[in-house]
Design an enzyme around this catalytic site. Structure first.
Site, mmCIF file in Angstrom:
data_model
loop_
_atom_site.group_PDB
_atom_site.id
_atom_site.type_symbol
_atom_site.label_atom_id
_atom_site.label_comp_id
_atom_site.label_asym_id
_atom_site.label_seq_id
_atom_site.Cartn_x
_atom_site.Cartn_y
_atom_site.Cartn_z
ATOM 1 C CB CYS A 43 -0.882 -0.026 1.248
ATOM 2 S SG CYS A 43 -1.947 1.425 1.474
ATOM 3 C CB CYS B 207 -3.064 3.190 -5.650
ATOM 4 S SG CYS B 207 -4.285 2.344 -4.603
#
Length: 262
Positions: free
Chosen positions: A74, A187
């Site tokens: 992440c 992302c």
């Protein structure tokens, strides 16, 4: 000395499963404990303090479960928490950042025009600002927050072609895409959109993500510590999530084994 202890991988939700897929492809003998924090997703619109607190809670549970390394799958959690986590824990903690260097280096010295698509928090944090400072004098870099792309994955609507393309056009129609050399998927959720980005972008525009480089780095670290899984070990993945609903469990399994969209 080899180690069959698992690698812990976590994300704000389901996006990090794209990293687990890369790990399984490149390091098939490793065991993986995956934790998706879908009950608290998205991280990208939270404060750094909130993300740090959630990240520490997850890593503490990983440590209790005997993992040998952590991959923060992440970019947002990496930006907010990786340095503090490394200070707290002695195990290797591998973070992620948008693969901006890869995009800029692709020009071999010529000026590149790069869009970095990421969450709002990743693009606001000091970590990305420092990364961008290394390249912005020689390259043209556009920061594009795309929070709705996280929501579409988390809600299981990744196969809704019209919704996805409408959302992408909403973010990217402001650019002269024929002039863009690459789009960085900053992302891990966005990696699941690779085929959609290919449909949106000119053939000449590269689509770059950091998953392969992250797993390569993990392998180097494990090798340096003598903790790679033995070649005769049977790897596998255990999927866990803070959202206990059957929908999330089914969606997690589907994303792990999905084909063309990843």
């Amino acid at each position: 000395m080899a180690s069959t202890a698992p690698v812990g991988v976590f994300d704000s939700g389901l996006g990090g499963i794209s990293v687990v897929r890369q790990l399984r492809a490149d390091l098939p003998h490793e065991r993986v404990l995956y934790f998706g924090d879908s009950a608290n997703a998205p991280y990208g619109t939270k404060t750094p303090e909130q993300v740090r607190e959630l990240s520490f809670r997850i890593v503490e549970d990983f440590v209790r479960r005997g993992i040998k390394a952590v991959v923060i799958a992440c970019n947002t959690a990496t930006s907010a928490a990786v340095n503090d986590l490394r200070e707290q824990y002695s195990i290797p903690i591998i973070g992620m950042e948008p693969a901006l260097k890869v995009a800029c280096d692709a020009g071999h010295g010529t000026r590149q025009r790069v869009i970095v698509a990421a969450t709002p928090l990743t693009l606001r944090e000091r970590k990305f600002a420092a990364l961008m400072d290394r390249f912005k004098a020689e390259h043209t870099i556009f920061k594009q927050p795309c929070p709705d792309l996280v929501e579409i994955v988390e809600s299981g609507r990744l196969d809704d072609h019209d919704l996805v393309m409408r959302t992408l056009h909403g973010y990217f129609d402001q650019y002269d895409l024929d002039s863009i050399d690459s789009v960085v998927l900053g992302c891990t959720h966005f990696v699941f959109y690779r085929d959609y980005f290919r449909e949106l972008l000119p053939d000449s525009t590269a689509i770059i993500d950091g998953n392969e480089g992250t797993i390569r780095h993990l392998d180097v670290v494990l090798e340096s510590l003598g903790e790679q899984a033995p070649e005769d070990a049977e790897g596998g993945v255990e999927l866990r999530n803070s959202d206990p609903s059957p929908r999330i469990a089914e969606l997690s399994r589907a994303l792990l084994t999905a084909g063309s969209r990843a």
